[in-house]
Design a protein around this motif. Structure first.
Motif, PDB file in Angstrom:
ATOM      1  N   LYS A  76      -1.920 -10.330  -4.263  1.00 18.52           N
ATOM      2  CA  LYS A  76      -2.986  -9.335  -4.371  1.00 18.52           C
ATOM      3  C   LYS A  76      -3.320  -8.792  -2.991  1.00 18.52           C
ATOM      4  CE  LYS A  76      -5.308 -11.829  -8.193  1.00 18.52           C
ATOM      5  NZ  LYS A  76      -5.287 -10.807  -9.243  1.00 18.52           N
ATOM      6  N   MET A  77      -3.549  -7.492  -2.927  1.00 15.13           N
ATOM      7  CA  MET A  77      -3.879  -6.819  -1.670  1.00 15.13           C
ATOM      8  C   MET A  77      -5.075  -5.910  -1.878  1.00 15.13           C
ATOM      9  SD  MET A  77      -1.566  -3.958   0.392  1.00 15.13           S
ATOM     10  CE  MET A  77      -0.361  -5.089   1.054  1.00 15.13           C
TER      11      MET A  77
ATOM     12  N   GLY B  56       5.752   0.121  -3.455  1.00 15.35           N
ATOM     13  CA  GLY B  56       6.544   0.454  -4.636  1.00 15.35           C
ATOM     14  C   GLY B  56       7.526  -0.638  -5.005  1.00 15.35           C
ATOM     15  N   GLY B  57       7.454  -1.102  -6.253  1.00 17.91           N
ATOM     16  CA  GLY B  57       8.366  -2.112  -6.749  1.00 17.91           C
ATOM     17  C   GLY B  57       8.030  -3.531  -6.344  1.00 17.91           C
ATOM     18  N   SER B  58       6.960  -3.739  -5.592  1.00 15.20           N
ATOM     19  CA  SER B  58       6.621  -5.084  -5.110  1.00 15.20           C
ATOM     20  C   SER B  58       5.886  -5.915  -6.155  1.00 15.20           C
ATOM     21  CB  SER B  58       5.739  -4.986  -3.866  1.00 15.20           C
ATOM     22  OG  SER B  58       4.449  -4.470  -4.209  1.00 15.20           O
ATOM     23  N   ASN B  59       5.232  -5.247  -7.095  1.00 15.12           N
ATOM     24  CA  ASN B  59       4.395  -5.875  -8.119  1.00 15.12           C
ATOM     25  C   ASN B  59       3.159  -6.553  -7.542  1.00 15.12           C
ATOM     26  OD1 ASN B  59       4.061  -6.060 -10.935  1.00 15.12           O
ATOM     27  ND2 ASN B  59       4.556  -8.232 -10.900  1.00 15.12           N
ATOM     28  N   ILE B  60       2.835  -6.291  -6.284  1.00 15.49           N
ATOM     29  CA  ILE B  60       1.586  -6.783  -5.707  1.00 15.49           C
ATOM     30  C   ILE B  60       0.429  -6.023  -6.352  1.00 15.49           C
ATOM     31  CG2 ILE B  60       0.201  -6.853  -3.588  1.00 15.49           C
ATOM     32  CD1 ILE B  60       2.876  -7.170  -2.053  1.00 15.49           C
ATOM     33  N   GLU B  61      -0.569  -6.754  -6.858  1.00 18.15           N
ATOM     34  CA  GLU B  61      -1.742  -6.102  -7.441  1.00 18.15           C
ATOM     35  C   GLU B  61      -2.569  -5.474  -6.327  1.00 18.15           C
ATOM     36  OE1 GLU B  61      -3.874  -8.991  -9.723  1.00 18.15           O
ATOM     37  OE2 GLU B  61      -2.571  -8.735 -11.466  1.00 18.15           O
ATOM     38  N   LEU B  62      -2.951  -4.214  -6.517  1.00 17.47           N
ATOM     39  CA  LEU B  62      -3.598  -3.473  -5.441  1.00 17.47           C
ATOM     40  C   LEU B  62      -5.032  -3.082  -5.787  1.00 17.47           C
ATOM     41  CD1 LEU B  62      -3.244  -2.176  -2.631  1.00 17.47           C
ATOM     42  CD2 LEU B  62      -2.605  -0.050  -3.820  1.00 17.47           C
ATOM     43  N   VAL B  63      -5.923  -3.388  -4.854  1.00 18.93           N
ATOM     44  CA  VAL B  63      -7.291  -2.875  -4.854  1.00 18.93           C
ATOM     45  C   VAL B  63      -7.326  -1.770  -3.814  1.00 18.93           C
ATOM     46  CG1 VAL B  63      -9.718  -3.439  -4.503  1.00 18.93           C
ATOM     47  CG2 VAL B  63      -8.159  -5.167  -5.451  1.00 18.93           C
ATOM     48  N   ILE B  64      -7.634  -0.551  -4.232  1.00 15.12           N
ATOM     49  CA  ILE B  64      -7.568   0.594  -3.327  1.00 15.12           C
ATOM     50  C   ILE B  64      -8.948   1.231  -3.193  1.00 15.12           C
ATOM     51  CG2 ILE B  64      -6.847   2.137  -5.211  1.00 15.12           C
ATOM     52  CD1 ILE B  64      -5.217   3.722  -3.138  1.00 15.12           C
ATOM     53  N   GLY B  65      -9.317   1.581  -1.968  1.00 16.14           N
ATOM     54  CA  GLY B  65     -10.639   2.118  -1.716  1.00 16.14           C
ATOM     55  C   GLY B  65     -10.688   3.627  -1.638  1.00 16.14           C
ATOM     56  N   VAL B  66     -11.798   4.178  -2.143  1.00 21.59           N
ATOM     57  CA  VAL B  66     -12.185   5.548  -1.841  1.00 21.59           C
ATOM     58  C   VAL B  66     -13.110   5.453  -0.626  1.00 21.59           C
ATOM     59  CG1 VAL B  66     -13.422   7.605  -2.617  1.00 21.59           C
ATOM     60  CG2 VAL B  66     -12.038   6.290  -4.244  1.00 21.59           C
TER      61      VAL B  66
ATOM     62  N   ASN C  90       5.302   2.736  -9.961  1.00 24.26           N
ATOM     63  CA  ASN C  90       5.905   1.690  -9.136  1.00 24.26           C
ATOM     64  C   ASN C  90       4.904   0.796  -8.416  1.00 24.26           C
ATOM     65  OD1 ASN C  90       8.712   2.534  -9.517  1.00 24.26           O
ATOM     66  ND2 ASN C  90       8.118   4.347  -8.354  1.00 24.26           N
ATOM     67  N   VAL C  91       3.618   1.162  -8.462  1.00 24.89           N
ATOM     68  CA  VAL C  91       2.582   0.383  -7.777  1.00 24.89           C
ATOM     69  C   VAL C  91       1.619  -0.175  -8.813  1.00 24.89           C
ATOM     70  CG1 VAL C  91       0.670   0.449  -6.115  1.00 24.89           C
ATOM     71  CG2 VAL C  91       2.782   1.726  -5.648  1.00 24.89           C
ATOM     72  N   ASN C  92       1.273  -1.440  -8.665  1.00 20.51           N
ATOM     73  CA  ASN C  92       0.437  -2.147  -9.629  1.00 20.51           C
ATOM     74  C   ASN C  92      -1.035  -2.033  -9.241  1.00 20.51           C
ATOM     75  OD1 ASN C  92      -0.564  -3.823 -11.598  1.00 20.51           O
ATOM     76  ND2 ASN C  92       0.414  -5.686 -10.838  1.00 20.51           N
ATOM     77  N   PHE C  93      -1.653  -0.894  -9.547  1.00 17.76           N
ATOM     78  CA  PHE C  93      -3.060  -0.680  -9.233  1.00 17.76           C
ATOM     79  C   PHE C  93      -3.946  -1.525 -10.150  1.00 17.76           C
ATOM     80  CE2 PHE C  93      -1.072   3.347  -7.909  1.00 17.76           C
ATOM     81  CZ  PHE C  93      -1.571   3.457  -6.622  1.00 17.76           C
ATOM     82  N   LYS C  94      -4.968  -2.160  -9.569  1.00 21.35           N
ATOM     83  CA  LYS C  94      -5.884  -2.986 -10.356  1.00 21.35           C
ATOM     84  C   LYS C  94      -7.312  -2.446 -10.350  1.00 21.35           C
ATOM     85  CE  LYS C  94      -7.006  -7.747 -11.460  1.00 21.35           C
ATOM     86  NZ  LYS C  94      -6.831  -9.182 -11.098  1.00 21.35           N
TER      87      LYS C  94
END
Length: 324
Positions: free
Chosen positions: A41-42, A56-66, A95-99
């Motif tokens: 998780k990132m 892309g393609g890493s399957n790392i779950e992503l927390v992304i900020g505004v 390709n990106v695992n957005f959470k």
């Protein structure tokens, strides 16, 4: 090596990837570092395109900020929200695992006029996600800090302050309606240095067990439950808390040492891995993001702000952490 080798723990522990430094490795090297250490998780604080491409393609779950500075335009113009989602989510969603999308970080309604736009920005981002049927897959939230609480001890008395309650209540209602969590930055370090006369260092480091007069084994659980108590008071009894930042600095003042930081991170990982939850939420898995991946040499503020990293900028680990 700093190896996150337990699958169960890796599912609950993430690491914040701050980028406020001029000596940090490339995004591709960072993704490789996450993979090598089995960090699943990132959290990132802005939609950095190089990072999104590398994920892309890493399957790392992503927390992304505004970022805070973009909130007003997104709140005032739904097309701005649509463009943000298109450019930073939909462009990469295959390709990106957005959470989670985190609309704003540590906004204080008593000090920051941006607070009046947060809820509407969250709603516009949600609407933009829903137009692509992603609203159930990617949850929209915001990240708060402990300063929004007017009362936190004992934890059962946790309540939002009078200056923040009109800000947070409609946000909590939004989260409850949409099955989204509240993100909270929870630092025993800041509580400890702000009240050393009443808080034992060992209590902040998970080392002093069973002595607290309200039945808490460590300060982290007490802080987390004080937010749960506050949520219950504003209609958020079913809203889960994600610990979106927690950490301990290694340099900057007398309790900011490598030894204390190593102890905090190791004990926190062990606590999360146990699956015991907190006294108010027993048995409920804690999802926590360690702050941060690297020391960040351009962060403003106290010297400690530049020394929260788990790794040095050359990618060598600062601590011998692992799941045993």
């Amino acid at each position: 090596m700093l190896l996150f080798s337990s699958n169960a723990a890796a599912q609950s522990i993430g690491v914040c990837y701050g980028q406020v430094g001029n000596n940090l490795p490339s995004a591709k090297e960072v993704i490789d570092l996450y993979k090598t250490n089995n960090i699943g998780k990132m959290r990132i604080y802005n939609p950095n395109q190089e990072t999104l491409q590398a994920l892309g393609g890493s399957n790392i779950e992503l927390v992304i900020g505004v970022p805070n500075e973009e909130i007003q335009s997104i709140a005032n113009d739904v097309s701005s929200a649509t463009n943000w989602v298109q450019n930073n989510i939909l462009k990469y969603s295959q390709n990106v695992n957005f959470k989670y999308i985190v609309v704003g970080n540590e906004i204080d309604p008593s000090k920051d006029a941006t607070s009046q736009f947060v809820l509407h920005a969250m709603e516009n981002i949600y609407t933009s996600l829903a137009s692509s049927n992603l609203q159930n897959q990617i949850k929209v939230s915001t990240a708060i800090h402990m300063a929004l609480l007017g009362s936190s001890y004992p934890p059962s008395t946790g309540a939002f302050s009078s200056s923040s309650i009109s800000y947070i209540t409609p946000i909590v209602n939004f989260l409850a309606r949409n099955g989204a969590p509240l993100l909270a930055n929870v630092y025993t370090y800041f509580a400890y240095i702000g009240n050393k006369q009443d808080i034992p260092l060992d209590y902040a480091l998970f080392k002093q067990q069973g002595i607290n007069d309200v039945g808490y084994q460590n300060l982290f659980d007490a802080q987390l439950d004080s937010i749960y108590a506050a949520l219950e008071k504003v209609g958020g009894s079913n809203v889960k808390i994600i610990v979106s930042e927690t950490g301990w600095p290694s340099v900057g003042e007398d309790s900011a040492t490598t030894g204390n930081a190593a102890t905090y991170y190791a004990n926190l990982i062990s606590h999360v891995k146990s699956g015991n939850g907190t006294p108010m939420r027993p048995g409920q898995a804690i999802e926590a993001y360690l702050f941060a991946l690297f020391d960040e040499n351009q962060k403003p503020g106290a010297a400690t702000e530049q020394h929260f990293g788990l790794f040095n900028p050359n990618k060598s680990p600062k601590y011998q952490l692992g799941f045993l």
